[in-house]
Design a protein around this motif. Structure first.
Motif, PDB file in Angstrom:
ATOM      1  N   ASP A 197      11.830   7.368   2.678  1.00 40.47           N
ATOM      2  CA  ASP A 197      12.875   6.752   3.506  1.00 40.47           C
ATOM      3  C   ASP A 197      13.143   7.582   4.756  1.00 40.47           C
ATOM      4  N   LYS A 198      13.115   8.900   4.622  1.00 37.56           N
ATOM      5  CA  LYS A 198      13.325   9.774   5.772  1.00 37.56           C
ATOM      6  C   LYS A 198      12.184   9.644   6.763  1.00 37.56           C
ATOM      7  N   TRP A 199      10.959   9.600   6.254  1.00 38.86           N
ATOM      8  CA  TRP A 199       9.801   9.440   7.142  1.00 38.86           C
ATOM      9  C   TRP A 199       9.894   8.127   7.918  1.00 38.86           C
ATOM     10  N   VAL A 200      10.267   7.053   7.232  1.00 42.24           N
ATOM     11  CA  VAL A 200      10.387   5.755   7.894  1.00 42.24           C
ATOM     12  C   VAL A 200      11.454   5.819   8.986  1.00 42.24           C
ATOM     13  N   LEU A 253       4.364  12.061  -6.231  1.00 48.50           N
ATOM     14  CA  LEU A 253       4.958  11.697  -4.950  1.00 48.50           C
ATOM     15  C   LEU A 253       6.001  10.590  -5.078  1.00 48.50           C
ATOM     16  N   LEU A 254       5.954   9.852  -6.181  1.00 46.75           N
ATOM     17  CA  LEU A 254       6.901   8.757  -6.386  1.00 46.75           C
ATOM     18  C   LEU A 254       8.158   9.180  -7.143  1.00 46.75           C
ATOM     19  N   THR A 310       0.823  -1.202   0.000  1.00 44.44           N
ATOM     20  CA  THR A 310       0.000   0.000   0.000  1.00 44.44           C
ATOM     21  C   THR A 310       0.858   1.253   0.000  1.00 44.44           C
ATOM     22  N   PHE A 311       0.259   2.351  -0.433  1.00 44.90           N
ATOM     23  CA  PHE A 311       0.891   3.665  -0.317  1.00 44.90           C
ATOM     24  C   PHE A 311       0.361   4.432   0.898  1.00 44.90           C
ATOM     25  N   SER A 312      -0.489   3.780   1.694  1.00 43.75           N
ATOM     26  CA  SER A 312      -1.148   4.475   2.802  1.00 43.75           C
ATOM     27  C   SER A 312      -0.279   4.636   4.037  1.00 43.75           C
ATOM     28  N   LYS A 313       0.751   3.819   4.192  1.00 50.54           N
ATOM     29  CA  LYS A 313       1.522   3.823   5.434  1.00 50.54           C
ATOM     30  C   LYS A 313       2.834   4.592   5.260  1.00 50.54           C
ATOM     31  N   ALA A 314       3.899   3.923   4.853  1.00 46.55           N
ATOM     32  CA  ALA A 314       5.207   4.573   4.766  1.00 46.55           C
ATOM     33  C   ALA A 314       5.213   5.735   3.775  1.00 46.55           C
ATOM     34  N   TRP A 315       4.442   5.646   2.699  1.00 47.65           N
ATOM     35  CA  TRP A 315       4.456   6.671   1.667  1.00 47.65           C
ATOM     36  C   TRP A 315       3.570   7.859   1.998  1.00 47.65           C
ATOM     37  N   GLY A 316       2.759   7.767   3.047  1.00 49.93           N
ATOM     38  CA  GLY A 316       1.932   8.895   3.460  1.00 49.93           C
ATOM     39  C   GLY A 316       0.853   9.294   2.470  1.00 49.93           C
ATOM     40  N   MET A 317       0.263   8.313   1.770  1.00 48.83           N
ATOM     41  CA  MET A 317      -0.750   8.623   0.753  1.00 48.83           C
ATOM     42  C   MET A 317      -2.113   8.005   1.061  1.00 48.83           C
TER      43      MET A 317
END
Length: 345
Positions: free
Chosen positions: A255-258, A247-248, A202-209
């Motif tokens: 990576d910074k958010w994670v 966003l991609l 998913t893009f909902s978690k680490a990717w913030g989408m």
């Protein structure tokens, strides 16, 4: 072992899929007079690419998976629902899930009139592999494994998942929604070895989408073809495709958010150990912590009054007394701690 051909529902195998205007012509530089679109308000007057080719090309680069092994849905929930519609005969077939786990598997099964057979995790939240295999019968079509698991937060042993892939007769759906937060590798590199494996990400978690509702399913080209035949023609709108591509462009932000969230998870776990009402903090491979408390509902409602919202999981199997707390920003986590400091239960 059953083949994929044997698992697909007969009516789905014989289905003639809807052919949209963009199926019949997919080029870009043309005068389009084929789909009854309004010629004004470009580019959103045009129907979107039904197969999201540009977006899949970028995802294929990031994930090191060929585009023909990618399905994009309105959240991972769309792929979950399509799996039921592709492989499960209503009122006849059944699916296996672990317990506790993500609740949407059960909801999708109920909507499609499919029996769900739940097998509880062990006391340490690990898989009961033998129990899962024993629960299966001739009509068991799908097996859902969420790893890291929601709400327990732990990843399952790779060897256990491989055993299920090799011995379960049906389709194994491995939900890797939280894979970006764990050091272990995804099972994406195993797709060639297991043609009946579907991997959800998913893009909902680490990717913030989470707000754009975009989920991924990775599988054999044959399974992706089945999904494409039964999905709605334009299931991913143009705004979502455009925003995702924007966003991609770089993985650096993700990576910074994670990195920040993993550090904050460590700080949160250490801080929570200091509260006398916190009885246990379970190990987590995700962006949340599951904690056991003496009074989960009291703490939940007290935090609501402090404008801090956590998730009460105390009614979930094996999670009696538990709250699930998402790791937020440093400021958000401080608000949580300030609220807990004021709790006198």
């Amino acid at each position: 072992m059953k083949t994929l051909e044997q698992l697909v529902r007969p009516n789905i195998k014989s289905l003639k899929p809807y052919s949209s205007a963009r199926d019949e012509y997919s080029g870009e530089e043309a005068i389009f007079l084929d789909a009854n679109e309004n010629p004004f308000n470009a580019p959103y007057n045009r129907y979107p690419d039904p197969y999201q080719r540009k977006l899949k090309k970028r995802i294929a680069e990031i994930k090191a998976v060929s585009s023909d092994r990618i399905f994009l849905g309105n959240g991972s929930d769309e792929a979950i629902d399509l799996a039921f519609r592709a492989f499960c005969e209503p009122g006849i077939d059944n699916v296996l899930t672990i317990d506790p786990t993500y609740g949407m598997y059960q909801v999708a099964a109920d909507i499609n009139n499919i029996e769900t057979r739940k097998v509880k995790l062990n006391a340490d939240f690990n898989l009961d592999v033998n129990g899962l295999l024993a629960a299966a019968d001739e009509n068991s079509k799908l097996l859902f494994i969420c790893s890291p698991n929601n709400p327990t937060g732990n990843s399952f042993k790779r060897a256990d998942i491989i055993t299920l892939l090799e011995k379960f007769e049906g389709i194994v759906i491995l939900d890797e929604a939280y894979i970006d937060f764990v050091p272990e590798k995804s099972f994406l590199n195993e797709l060639l070895n297991y043609p009946k494996l579907i991997i959800l990400q998913t893009f909902s978690k680490a990717w913030g989408m989470a707000g754009i509702r975009l989920g991924m399913a990775f599988a054999s080209p044959e399974i992706i073809t089945v999904f494409n035949h039964i999905k709605y023609p334009y299931n991913i709108n143009q705004l979502t495709q455009d925003k995702a591509l924007e966003l991609l462009k770089s993985e650096d932000a993700k990576d910074k958010w994670v990195e920040v969230l993993l550090k904050q998870r460590e700080i949160m776990a250490e801080k929570l150990t200091g509260y006398p009402f916190v009885q246990k903090i379970y190990p987590s491979d995700a962006n949340y912590l599951l904690i056991k408390t003496a009074a989960p509902k009291d703490i939940y409602h007290f935090l609501v009054e402090q404008n801090v919202i956590v998730r009460d999981r105390s009614s979930v199997s094996l999670c009696e007394g538990c709250l699930r707390i998402t790791v937020g920003s440093e400021e958000e986590n401080k608000a949580l701690f300030d609220g807990l400091d004021r709790y006198n239960g």
